[in-house]
Design a protein around this motif. Structure first.
Motif, short mmCIF file in Angstrom:
data_model
loop_
_atom_site.label_atom_id
_atom_site.label_comp_id
_atom_site.label_asym_id
_atom_site.label_seq_id
_atom_site.Cartn_x
_atom_site.Cartn_y
_atom_site.Cartn_z
N VAL A 59 0.60 -1.09 0.02
CA VAL A 59 0.02 0.01 -0.05
C VAL A 59 0.83 1.37 -0.06
O VAL A 59 0.27 2.33 -0.50
N ILE A 95 1.84 3.55 -3.30
CA ILE A 95 0.92 4.51 -3.70
C ILE A 95 1.60 5.92 -4.01
O ILE A 95 1.35 6.63 -4.75
N ARG A 113 -3.39 6.87 -8.27
CA ARG A 113 -3.48 6.58 -6.68
C ARG A 113 -4.69 6.04 -6.31
O ARG A 113 -4.73 5.09 -5.59
N SER A 114 -5.53 6.64 -6.73
CA SER A 114 -6.90 6.38 -6.09
C SER A 114 -7.39 4.85 -6.68
O SER A 114 -7.97 4.23 -5.88
N LYS A 157 -5.48 2.21 -4.63
CA LYS A 157 -5.88 2.11 -3.22
C LYS A 157 -7.23 1.62 -3.31
O LYS A 157 -7.31 0.70 -2.51
N TYR A 209 -6.26 -2.32 -3.92
CA TYR A 209 -5.78 -2.74 -2.61
C TYR A 209 -6.87 -3.07 -1.50
O TYR A 209 -7.00 -4.15 -0.87
N ASP A 210 -7.75 -2.19 -1.35
CA ASP A 210 -8.72 -2.23 -0.16
C ASP A 210 -9.78 -3.27 -0.48
O ASP A 210 -10.15 -3.93 0.37
#
Length: 512
Positions: A295, A298, A306-307, A310, A313-314
């Motif tokens: 993470v 990023i 980046r978003s 993220k 990953y989340d």
């Protein structure tokens, strides 16, 4: 695609009581079917076509096992009835039984050709045509059966006066059961029956469930905010939801449908990052970050990526935690590897385009099967369904994944319109094939692609047979994804998708 849907209410209390009564009545009906006239298999066929078979899994399993033993241990088809031979073969095959093709040999005459009397047996020819689509590689008798039954049915269309029968023939030829979602191969024979009544109640219930799931997905997607940041990326939560909706038809799989929609949305967004947004340097950084699965990576990515990273990953960790909570096994390594495999393949494609390289058709297809995203979907679905043991892994090399991936990639490349009218750059198997075979016509190239799709279906049929490491729910979902592909990639005028529009209209708007 911007679709709306009506506010659909769930079953009321009185409806629930009636629903339960119908299930009991049909269960009694199943117990009384006449096996001598194959009414048991006709009943199984009806239940599965109407998508109400999940109520009667034990009864269906008993019928199928009994018939399978009869087929293997007796001369069940000595009377050479093409309808019964074909029906029995198809029902058993589509439910995972490895039924022999020997029954079809009895339909041949002494000259080793199918007997001429089949020409006038329309019902039998339709059943034979349906059965032929369950064939696997090497079953040449079913290759022959498909060609013969199709030709005889097309010839019969010239003189059939019964309009209802003619309509059934057209429906069979255009929508063979094995390769078509149940919605498209219903016919009028169920009208006014107790089966139809239960199916209508189930259909109403499923619409309410779909409505609730769509509301959750739309809220989630809006809160995620990716479409506001990536304004040129696709913003189609309903279309993404249609894949899990078609694949997982059991009403109790709501959680799985929602999480799969999240997964699929990320496949589309990452595809757009590679096709529409990124340069080779940025795409390489993104791919490396996915491979590292850190993470903190990023901070090394361009702002516009980046978003997306993220969210990837989340959401992947969220799904892994959900699987662990429900099934006691954390699949995060397999899930992460599936995303890394996808991004690695996307990067290969991007480098081809960046340097103007047209790869060999075989090389393009091998990579394109991965960029189809099917392996990511199936890996996530495999674990969400609890289809695993601690030592079991599923990846893009599994034949069931490669079969459906091949079907999707080739169908996509058959499309003559740009998907979603985007400005991105997609490859094409046909373009690679024509570049490799100088002087070859587009018509010949398309026929070659259709042959490859047919071969992929044979492989999928084989992988769907028992024994295999997958649950019946997973197998059915894989087949339904393959059946959904033509709807997603059959373009009409101005890049429209008429089959998909019809599917949405019926499944989310119309009455049964």
């Amino acid at each position: 695609m911007d679709y709306y849907y009506y506010n659909l209410t769930p079953l009321q209390e009185d409806d629930h009581r009636k629903h339960a009564t119908l299930v009991k009545d049909i269960r009694r009906l199943i117990s009384k079917v006449n096996t001598e006239s194959f009414e048991d298999l006709i009943m199984v066929d009806a239940l599965q076509r109407l998508e109400i078979d999940y109520h009667f899994e034990d009864e269906i399993d008993l019928i199928l096992k009994r018939r399978y033993l009869q087929v293997n241990n007796s001369d069940l088809f000595e009377e050479k009835n093409v309808y019964h031979v074909s029906l029995c073969f198809r029902i058993l095959r589509q439910n995972g039984f490895h039924t022999s093709t020997d029954g079809f040999m009895k339909l041949k005459g002494t000259d080793e050709k199918f007997e001429g009397k089949l020409r006038n047996d329309i019902r039998g020819l339709m059943a034979l045509y349906e059965a032929s689509h369950l064939r696997v590689e090497g079953e040449t008798i079913l290759d022959e059966a498909e060609q013969l039954s199709r030709q005889l049915l097309e010839d019969a269309m010239m003189f059939l006066e019964d309009e209802q029968l003619k309509s059934m023939v057209i429906q069979t030829l255009e929508n063979p059961y094995q390769k078509t979602l149940p919605l498209f191969n219903l016919n009028k024979e169920f009208k006014g029956t107790i089966l139809q009544e239960l199916a209508e109640m189930d259909f109403k219930m499923m619409k309410s469930i779909h409505r609730t799931e769509l509301d959750q997905i739309y809220r989630w997607w809006k809160e995620l905010g990716l479409c506001q940041e990536l304004t040129r990326a696709r913003d189609q939560p309903l279309k993404w939801y249609l894949w899990p909706m078609a694949a997982l038809t059991n009403p109790n799989l709501s959680m799985q449908r929602i999480h799969l929609t999240k997964t699929i949305s990320l496949i589309y967004i990452i595809d757009d990052l590679f096709d529409v947004y990124g340069n080779i340097r940025d795409l390489t950084l993104f791919t490396e970050a996915v491979n590292r699965w850190d993470v903190n990576a990023i901070e090394e990515l361009p702002y516009y990526m980046r978003s997306s990273f993220k969210a990837l990953y989340d959401i992947t960790n969220e799904i892994a935690n959900k699987v662990y909570a429900q099934h006691g096994f954390n699949p995060i390594i397999s899930l992460q590897e599936s995303w890394a495999t996808l991004c690695n393949a996307f990067l290969v494609e991007a480098k081809w385009f960046d340097c103007g390289q047209i790869p060999m058709a075989k090389e393009y297809l091998k990579n394109g099967m991965v960029t189809s995203g099917i392996q990511v979907v199936f890996v996530h679905m495999f674990y969400l369904l609890g289809d695993h043991q601690a030592t079991t892994k599923i990846n893009h090399d599994h034949a069931i994944i490669s079969s459906v991936s091949r079907i999707l990639r080739l169908w996509d490349d058959l499309g003559t319109a740009k998907d979603e009218n985007q400005d991105g750059h997609d490859g094409s198997y046909i373009k690679c094939f024509l570049n490799e075979h100088e002087g070859c016509s587009i018509k010949v190239a398309r026929e070659h692609v259709l042959t490859l799709i047919s071969e992929a279906w044979k492989s999928l049929n084989k992988e769907s047979l028992s024994p295999n490491p997958y649950s019946p729910t997973f197998i059915k979902a894989c087949n339904n994804i393959a059946r959904m592909v033509p709807l997603m990639y059959s373009y009409g005028d101005n890049g429209s998708l008429p089959l998909l529009n019809y599917y949405i209209k019926v499944m989310l708007h119309d009455t049964f």
